[in-house]
Design a protein around this motif. Structure first.
Motif, mmCIF file in Angstrom:
data_model
loop_
_atom_site.group_PDB
_atom_site.id
_atom_site.type_symbol
_atom_site.label_atom_id
_atom_site.label_comp_id
_atom_site.label_asym_id
_atom_site.label_seq_id
_atom_site.Cartn_x
_atom_site.Cartn_y
_atom_site.Cartn_z
ATOM 1 N N LEU A 17 0.824 -1.210 0.000
ATOM 2 C CA LEU A 17 0.000 0.000 0.000
ATOM 3 C C LEU A 17 0.858 1.261 0.000
ATOM 4 C CD1 LEU A 17 -2.822 -1.037 2.510
ATOM 5 C CD2 LEU A 17 -2.983 -0.830 0.011
ATOM 6 N N MET A 18 1.994 1.229 0.724
ATOM 7 C CA MET A 18 2.884 2.391 0.722
ATOM 8 C C MET A 18 3.457 2.644 -0.661
ATOM 9 S SD MET A 18 4.943 2.173 4.335
ATOM 10 C CE MET A 18 6.056 3.477 3.801
ATOM 11 N N ASN A 19 3.847 1.595 -1.351
ATOM 12 C CA ASN A 19 4.386 1.769 -2.700
ATOM 13 C C ASN A 19 3.317 2.300 -3.657
ATOM 14 O OD1 ASN A 19 7.047 1.107 -2.295
ATOM 15 N ND2 ASN A 19 6.805 -1.049 -2.820
ATOM 16 N N ILE A 20 2.098 1.798 -3.525
ATOM 17 C CA ILE A 20 1.000 2.298 -4.360
ATOM 18 C C ILE A 20 0.742 3.771 -4.055
ATOM 19 C CG2 ILE A 20 -1.474 2.095 -4.810
ATOM 20 C CD1 ILE A 20 -1.196 -0.916 -4.412
ATOM 21 N N PHE A 21 0.829 4.138 -2.782
ATOM 22 C CA PHE A 21 0.627 5.538 -2.383
ATOM 23 C C PHE A 21 1.681 6.446 -3.010
ATOM 24 C CE2 PHE A 21 1.708 8.993 0.596
ATOM 25 C CZ PHE A 21 0.512 9.698 0.577
ATOM 26 N N VAL A 22 2.954 6.028 -2.971
ATOM 27 C CA VAL A 22 4.025 6.827 -3.564
ATOM 28 C C VAL A 22 3.822 6.948 -5.074
ATOM 29 C CG1 VAL A 22 6.507 6.926 -4.016
ATOM 30 C CG2 VAL A 22 5.685 6.278 -1.749
ATOM 31 N N ALA A 28 -0.166 12.095 -9.300
ATOM 32 C CA ALA A 28 -0.900 13.307 -8.934
ATOM 33 C C ALA A 28 -0.060 14.555 -9.189
ATOM 34 C CB ALA A 28 -1.312 13.238 -7.466
ATOM 35 N N PHE A 29 1.272 14.437 -9.030
ATOM 36 C CA PHE A 29 2.166 15.580 -9.222
ATOM 37 C C PHE A 29 2.685 15.691 -10.652
ATOM 38 C CE2 PHE A 29 3.627 15.233 -4.508
ATOM 39 C CZ PHE A 29 2.410 15.794 -4.108
ATOM 40 N N MET A 36 6.857 17.724 -8.456
ATOM 41 C CA MET A 36 7.590 16.533 -8.898
ATOM 42 C C MET A 36 9.049 16.598 -8.488
ATOM 43 S SD MET A 36 5.977 14.054 -10.270
ATOM 44 C CE MET A 36 7.188 13.187 -11.258
ATOM 45 N N TRP A 37 9.643 17.791 -8.600
ATOM 46 C CA TRP A 37 11.038 17.915 -8.186
ATOM 47 C C TRP A 37 11.182 17.722 -6.683
ATOM 48 C CZ3 TRP A 37 15.325 17.336 -10.668
ATOM 49 C CH2 TRP A 37 15.371 17.568 -12.044
ATOM 50 N N ARG A 38 10.207 18.225 -5.900
ATOM 51 C CA ARG A 38 10.273 18.020 -4.446
ATOM 52 C C ARG A 38 10.158 16.544 -4.101
ATOM 53 N NH1 ARG A 38 7.042 22.726 -4.315
ATOM 54 N NH2 ARG A 38 5.154 21.459 -4.135
ATOM 55 N N LEU A 39 9.418 15.811 -4.934
ATOM 56 C CA LEU A 39 9.238 14.384 -4.680
ATOM 57 C C LEU A 39 10.477 13.586 -5.052
ATOM 58 C CD1 LEU A 39 7.141 12.124 -3.919
ATOM 59 C CD2 LEU A 39 6.620 11.986 -6.369
ATOM 60 N N SER A 190 5.988 3.258 -13.371
ATOM 61 C CA SER A 190 6.690 4.509 -13.056
ATOM 62 C C SER A 190 7.574 4.945 -14.216
ATOM 63 C CB SER A 190 7.526 4.342 -11.784
ATOM 64 O OG SER A 190 8.608 3.450 -11.989
ATOM 65 N N ASN A 191 8.081 4.005 -14.977
ATOM 66 C CA ASN A 191 8.919 4.340 -16.133
ATOM 67 C C ASN A 191 8.095 4.702 -17.362
ATOM 68 O OD1 ASN A 191 12.058 3.785 -15.779
ATOM 69 N ND2 ASN A 191 10.975 2.305 -14.506
ATOM 70 N N VAL A 192 6.871 4.162 -17.447
ATOM 71 C CA VAL A 192 6.021 4.420 -18.609
ATOM 72 C C VAL A 192 5.179 5.684 -18.433
ATOM 73 C CG1 VAL A 192 4.096 3.527 -19.979
ATOM 74 C CG2 VAL A 192 5.938 1.992 -19.269
ATOM 75 N N LEU A 193 4.630 5.876 -17.237
ATOM 76 C CA LEU A 193 3.655 6.942 -17.014
ATOM 77 C C LEU A 193 4.264 8.241 -16.496
ATOM 78 C CD1 LEU A 193 0.757 4.877 -15.373
ATOM 79 C CD2 LEU A 193 1.082 5.468 -17.785
ATOM 80 N N VAL A 194 5.427 8.165 -15.889
ATOM 81 C CA VAL A 194 6.035 9.358 -15.296
ATOM 82 C C VAL A 194 7.080 9.927 -16.247
ATOM 83 C CG1 VAL A 194 7.356 10.273 -13.353
ATOM 84 C CG2 VAL A 194 5.612 8.510 -12.954
#
Length: 277
Positions: A17-22, A28-29, A36-39, A190-194
């Motif tokens: 759940l934590m990984n899904i949240f991140v 969302a950012f 995004m840079w802060r993340l 994360s590599n495809v969508l971000v």
């Protein structure tokens, strides 16, 4: 307890759940450049989460080494595995924050200024031609070893239990297959969508959380593990697992606070007249 389902144990479920949240935060950012840079920036939320996860994991593996020695005071494969993995993960934790260079505001030695692609005191960003050691070598090794350990071997072990037994003879473990699949899918997404130059940090954070939770679940609570765990099934072990889940959530909060620069230094910097006579 190798037959225990992963989803009935809170440690692995909370890690998923934590990984899904991140991942949700990243999506969302995605249209907010500054967020995004802060993340994802150095000393951002995901970077601190990696450090905190690796540090805790290294300490827990060290605890397991001491526990193993107390159970059986001799050098064997299990003890060697715990000691080696504790040192390796501890090294990874220190590398993530460049050995406290940025935290303590230390000027890096000339060697790292000239040979490190980020000009910092760490080994994984040493230049190798036009790339770095991390991208040229380490990342490829991590992908091969990670896929073998999290997907291929657990998949084969479902039909051939002797594979799990063989792995455990070397003091290692195999993570449950389904949360491992979720972890790999999140890395791919994360590599495809971000769309960000530092999106690889997300996959590293997913891996840090995944390995922290599956190591704790296996060695401490016997989830998907054939040898006796540290805590035998009992009410106390369930309470300890619940407390560990709270620690995981607290680590996410600490990662956010560290990335935000919370603390005395930040307060003094924002209040120039503070402490003036």
């Amino acid at each position: 307890m190798a037959e225990q389902k992963w989803y009935i144990h809170p440690v692995i479920a909370v890690g998923v759940l934590m990984n899904i949240f991140v991942m949700g935060l990243a999506l969302a950012f995605s249209h907010d450049h500054d967020a995004m840079w802060r993340l994802l920036v150095e000393d951002g939320i995901v970077e601190w989460m990696q450090f905190l996860c690796f540090t805790l994991l290294s300490a827990l593996l060290g605890f397991l080494a001491v526990e193993q020695w107390q159970r059986e005071p001799k050098i064997n494969l299990q003890l060697a595995a715990f000691v080696f993995l504790s040192a390796l993960v501890g090294l990874a934790a220190l590398e993530e924050i460049s050995w406290f260079q940025r935290v303590l505001h230390i000027i890096p030695p000339d060697f790292f200024v000239q040979n490190n692609r980020q000009g910092e005191t760490n080994l994984h960003n040493l230049a190798m031609g036009k790339s770095s050691l991390h991208k040229a070598v380490l990342l490829k090794v991590i992908v091969i070893v990670g896929l073998t350990h999290t997907i291929f071997l657990p998949l084969l072990a479902r039909k051939r239990p002797a594979i799990r037994t063989f792995v455990e003879k070397f003091g290692l473990y195999l993570p449950p297959l389904l949360p491992s699949v979720i972890y790999v899918v999140l890395v791919i997404l994360s590599n495809v969508l971000v769309d960000h130059p530092r999106k690889g940090e997300l996959g590293e954070t997913f891996g840090a959380v995944h390995y922290l939770t599956t190591v704790v679940a296996a060695y401490f609570f016997g989830v998907n593990y054939g040898k006796p765990p540290v805590f035998a099934p009992s009410r106390d072990s369930r309470n300890i697992a619940t407390l560990f889940c709270l620690v995981l959530v607290f680590m996410l909060l600490i990662g956010w606070m560290l990335s935000a620069g919370a603390g005395a230094g930040a307060y003094i910097a924002s209040h120039p007249g503070f402490g003036a006579e």
